[in-house]
Design a protein around this motif. Structure first.
Motif, PDB file in Angstrom:
ATOM      1  N   SER A 253     -39.838 -46.324  26.139  1.00 65.83           N
ATOM      2  CA  SER A 253     -40.603 -45.310  25.665  1.00 65.83           C
ATOM      3  C   SER A 253     -42.026 -45.788  25.588  1.00 65.83           C
ATOM      4  CB  SER A 253     -40.063 -45.020  24.293  1.00 65.83           C
ATOM      5  OG  SER A 253     -40.398 -46.286  23.450  1.00 65.83           O
ATOM      6  N   VAL A 254     -42.437 -47.016  25.460  1.00 67.49           N
ATOM      7  CA  VAL A 254     -43.838 -47.430  25.259  1.00 67.49           C
ATOM      8  C   VAL A 254     -44.331 -47.997  26.819  1.00 67.49           C
ATOM      9  CG1 VAL A 254     -43.436 -48.528  23.085  1.00 67.49           C
ATOM     10  CG2 VAL A 254     -43.170 -50.153  25.056  1.00 67.49           C
ATOM     11  N   ASP A 255     -43.388 -48.056  27.729  1.00 69.57           N
ATOM     12  CA  ASP A 255     -43.982 -48.285  29.193  1.00 69.57           C
ATOM     13  C   ASP A 255     -43.010 -47.615  30.124  1.00 69.57           C
ATOM     14  OD1 ASP A 255     -45.466 -49.586  31.049  1.00 69.57           O
ATOM     15  OD2 ASP A 255     -44.343 -51.436  31.022  1.00 69.57           O
ATOM     16  N   PRO A 256     -43.066 -46.180  30.084  1.00 72.98           N
ATOM     17  CA  PRO A 256     -42.485 -45.408  30.676  1.00 72.98           C
ATOM     18  C   PRO A 256     -42.641 -45.169  32.233  1.00 72.98           C
ATOM     19  CG  PRO A 256     -43.826 -44.105  29.579  1.00 72.98           C
ATOM     20  CD  PRO A 256     -44.220 -45.668  29.189  1.00 72.98           C
ATOM     21  N   PRO A 257     -41.965 -45.269  33.157  1.00 78.36           N
ATOM     22  CA  PRO A 257     -42.318 -44.841  34.634  1.00 78.36           C
ATOM     23  C   PRO A 257     -42.544 -43.635  34.839  1.00 78.36           C
ATOM     24  CG  PRO A 257     -39.967 -44.814  34.703  1.00 78.36           C
ATOM     25  CD  PRO A 257     -40.726 -45.315  33.153  1.00 78.36           C
ATOM     26  N   ARG A 258     -42.410 -42.621  34.042  1.00 80.04           N
ATOM     27  CA  ARG A 258     -42.798 -41.332  34.141  1.00 80.04           C
ATOM     28  C   ARG A 258     -42.765 -40.629  32.543  1.00 80.04           C
ATOM     29  NH1 ARG A 258     -38.095 -38.214  34.196  1.00 80.04           N
ATOM     30  NH2 ARG A 258     -36.091 -39.400  34.290  1.00 80.04           N
TER      31      ARG A 258
ATOM     32  N   ALA B  79     -47.493 -44.702  10.185  1.00 83.79           N
ATOM     33  CA  ALA B  79     -46.218 -44.569  11.062  1.00 83.79           C
ATOM     34  C   ALA B  79     -45.916 -45.663  11.945  1.00 83.79           C
ATOM     35  CB  ALA B  79     -46.557 -43.236  11.882  1.00 83.79           C
ATOM     36  N   VAL B  80     -46.527 -46.290  12.746  1.00 88.92           N
ATOM     37  CA  VAL B  80     -46.334 -47.271  13.428  1.00 88.92           C
ATOM     38  C   VAL B  80     -45.916 -48.656  12.926  1.00 88.92           C
ATOM     39  CG1 VAL B  80     -47.189 -48.669  15.564  1.00 88.92           C
ATOM     40  CG2 VAL B  80     -47.891 -46.314  15.387  1.00 88.92           C
ATOM     41  N   VAL B  81     -46.726 -48.954  11.805  1.00 83.63           N
ATOM     42  CA  VAL B  81     -46.365 -50.260  11.329  1.00 83.63           C
ATOM     43  C   VAL B  81     -44.880 -50.058  10.541  1.00 83.63           C
ATOM     44  CG1 VAL B  81     -46.832 -51.685   9.040  1.00 83.63           C
ATOM     45  CG2 VAL B  81     -48.736 -50.668  10.606  1.00 83.63           C
ATOM     46  N   GLY B  82     -44.485 -49.106  10.018  1.00 83.77           N
ATOM     47  CA  GLY B  82     -42.941 -49.128   9.634  1.00 83.77           C
ATOM     48  C   GLY B  82     -42.051 -49.437  10.651  1.00 83.77           C
ATOM     49  N   VAL B  83     -42.162 -48.968  11.836  1.00 90.68           N
ATOM     50  CA  VAL B  83     -41.453 -49.208  13.051  1.00 90.68           C
ATOM     51  C   VAL B  83     -41.427 -50.651  13.176  1.00 90.68           C
ATOM     52  CG1 VAL B  83     -40.701 -48.747  15.480  1.00 90.68           C
ATOM     53  CG2 VAL B  83     -41.331 -46.821  13.880  1.00 90.68           C
ATOM     54  N   ILE B  84     -42.933 -51.082  13.357  1.00 88.34           N
ATOM     55  CA  ILE B  84     -43.097 -52.753  13.899  1.00 88.34           C
ATOM     56  C   ILE B  84     -42.139 -53.515  13.041  1.00 88.34           C
ATOM     57  CG2 ILE B  84     -44.626 -54.339  13.649  1.00 88.34           C
ATOM     58  CD1 ILE B  84     -46.896 -52.125  14.732  1.00 88.34           C
ATOM     59  N   PHE B  85     -42.081 -53.299  11.743  1.00 86.49           N
ATOM     60  CA  PHE B  85     -41.389 -54.268  10.806  1.00 86.49           C
ATOM     61  C   PHE B  85     -39.934 -54.095  10.614  1.00 86.49           C
ATOM     62  CE2 PHE B  85     -45.917 -54.372   9.373  1.00 86.49           C
ATOM     63  CZ  PHE B  85     -46.105 -55.926   9.720  1.00 86.49           C
ATOM     64  N   HIS B  86     -39.628 -52.780  11.048  1.00 83.59           N
ATOM     65  CA  HIS B  86     -38.218 -52.197  11.028  1.00 83.59           C
ATOM     66  C   HIS B  86     -37.278 -52.893  12.112  1.00 83.59           C
ATOM     67  CE1 HIS B  86     -34.540 -49.842   9.744  1.00 83.59           C
ATOM     68  NE2 HIS B  86     -34.558 -49.325  10.896  1.00 83.59           N
ATOM     69  N   ILE B  87     -37.912 -52.924  13.006  1.00 87.13           N
ATOM     70  CA  ILE B  87     -36.833 -53.140  14.306  1.00 87.13           C
ATOM     71  C   ILE B  87     -36.728 -54.743  14.348  1.00 87.13           C
ATOM     72  CG2 ILE B  87     -36.930 -53.397  16.908  1.00 87.13           C
ATOM     73  CD1 ILE B  87     -36.622 -50.802  15.727  1.00 87.13           C
ATOM     74  N   PRO B  88     -37.700 -55.592  13.983  1.00 87.08           N
ATOM     75  CA  PRO B  88     -37.290 -57.220  13.771  1.00 87.08           C
ATOM     76  C   PRO B  88     -36.333 -57.484  12.818  1.00 87.08           C
ATOM     77  CG  PRO B  88     -39.597 -56.607  13.971  1.00 87.08           C
ATOM     78  CD  PRO B  88     -38.935 -55.267  13.803  1.00 87.08           C
ATOM     79  N   ALA B  89     -36.210 -56.796  11.764  1.00 83.52           N
ATOM     80  CA  ALA B  89     -35.363 -56.933  10.792  1.00 83.52           C
ATOM     81  C   ALA B  89     -33.930 -56.479  11.124  1.00 83.52           C
ATOM     82  CB  ALA B  89     -35.696 -56.072   9.392  1.00 83.52           C
TER      83      ALA B  89
ATOM     84  N   ALA C 209     -51.231 -52.517  21.340  1.00 80.58           N
ATOM     85  CA  ALA C 209     -50.767 -53.410  22.178  1.00 80.58           C
ATOM     86  C   ALA C 209     -50.088 -54.481  21.625  1.00 80.58           C
ATOM     87  CB  ALA C 209     -52.236 -54.048  22.671  1.00 80.58           C
ATOM     88  N   ILE C 210     -49.926 -54.818  20.221  1.00 83.55           N
ATOM     89  CA  ILE C 210     -49.256 -55.648  19.559  1.00 83.55           C
ATOM     90  C   ILE C 210     -47.951 -55.049  19.377  1.00 83.55           C
ATOM     91  CG2 ILE C 210     -49.241 -56.765  17.215  1.00 83.55           C
ATOM     92  CD1 ILE C 210     -51.966 -56.718  17.022  1.00 83.55           C
ATOM     93  N   PHE C 211     -47.705 -53.993  19.203  1.00 82.49           N
ATOM     94  CA  PHE C 211     -46.458 -53.332  18.913  1.00 82.49           C
ATOM     95  C   PHE C 211     -45.435 -53.304  20.426  1.00 82.49           C
ATOM     96  CE2 PHE C 211     -43.782 -49.704  19.594  1.00 82.49           C
ATOM     97  CZ  PHE C 211     -42.812 -49.660  18.733  1.00 82.49           C
ATOM     98  N   ILE C 212     -46.329 -53.313  21.596  1.00 82.21           N
ATOM     99  CA  ILE C 212     -45.746 -53.331  22.862  1.00 82.21           C
ATOM    100  C   ILE C 212     -45.292 -54.652  23.157  1.00 82.21           C
ATOM    101  CG2 ILE C 212     -46.061 -53.109  25.179  1.00 82.21           C
ATOM    102  CD1 ILE C 212     -47.944 -50.703  24.679  1.00 82.21           C
ATOM    103  N   LYS C 213     -46.258 -55.671  22.877  1.00 85.51           N
ATOM    104  CA  LYS C 213     -46.063 -57.117  22.877  1.00 85.51           C
ATOM    105  C   LYS C 213     -44.791 -57.527  22.199  1.00 85.51           C
ATOM    106  CE  LYS C 213     -50.611 -58.298  24.388  1.00 85.51           C
ATOM    107  NZ  LYS C 213     -51.793 -59.341  24.132  1.00 85.51           N
TER     108      LYS C 213
END
Length: 248
Positions: free
Chosen positions: A59-64, A213-223, A1-5
């Motif tokens: 990818s995190v909120d897909p319609p299908r 695995a998720v934490v790496g992406v969480i901090f990489h994208i904002p940078a 949920a934190i990742f999506i927000k």
């Protein structure tokens, strides 16, 4: 949920930044502002980041049901590419200031080294869930951290080369060249500070939680987002300054 927000927040922030600076893109498109080849890296990084953030939201909120592996791989590569292009924006200006084949070769080698890491950042394993969409199962956190650390070192070397060359150029005075040199230094330092802070925090946290695995992406994208915004602003300000200087 934190990742999506967080991803929704980053997309909103970036879209706001994107919209308020569209006037520069429009001037280039309508030829009111001259297009020079270094602007290619500006536009590529700017639009790669926008597409990556939209892709992450999909990818995190897909319609299908989606092909998660292809989408997430593209998102990671596009985001990392925007970070690589942000570094190139400052490097090009350093090459132009030095106009020295050895400095050019050094910077080109640094760029190639950085992109050897950027192109590995898309090595992710994902799975599909009906409730969460594409879920990252495994990613190369150490590669992501290395990409950010390399960007920090690369920016530092390039900024030092730029500052050294301009500091020992004797005929700057108060003319247009002198004003441009001071603008290059001030804008370069501003970009470096923003990039350094964001990438250092991201790298440290990715190394500390390398097993997640998720934490790496969480901090990489904002940078990547912060570096792209800072780099894009530097390019626009310098381009506008150059245009104004030519009119004087």
């Amino acid at each position: 949920a934190i990742f999506i927000k967080l991803q929704h927040f980053l997309l909103g922030l970036y879209v706001w930044e994107f919209i308020i600076s569209l006037d520069f893109d429009w001037k280039v498109l309508t030829r009111k502002h001259a297009f020079r080849w270094p602007l290619f890296f500006y536009f590529a990084g700017r639009y790669f980041m926008l597409i990556a953030l939209i892709g992450i939201i999909v990818s995190v909120d897909p319609p299908r049901t989606l092909s998660c592996r292809n989408l997430v791989t593209f998102n990671e590569l596009a985001a990392s590419a925007s970070l690589g292009l942000a570094c190139i924006n400052l490097a090009i200006r350093t090459i132009a200031v030095w106009h020295n084949k050895w400095i050019t070769r050094l910077i080109v080698l640094l760029i190639l080294g950085h992109w050897s890491l950027v192109l590995q950042s898309g090595l992710v394993i994902t799975s599909w869930t009906p409730t969460s969409g594409c879920v990252i199962v495994e990613t190369k956190n150490m590669i992501l951290a290395a990409t950010s650390l390399y960007a920090m070192g690369f920016d530092f070397i390039v900024l030092c080369l730029l500052a050294y060359k301009l500091a020992f150029t004797h005929d700057l005075g108060t003319n247009a060249l002198g004003r441009l040199s001071r603008r290059l230094i001030s804008e370069g330092i501003l970009y470096f500070v923003v990039s350094f802070i964001c990438n250092s925090i991201a790298s440290l946290l990715m190394i500390m939680v390398s097993s997640d695995a998720v934490v790496g992406v969480i901090f990489h994208i904002p940078a990547c987002v912060a570096s792209t915004i800072a780099s894009s602003r530097v390019v626009r300000r310098l381009s506008t300054f150059n245009t104004e200087t030519e009119k004087v």
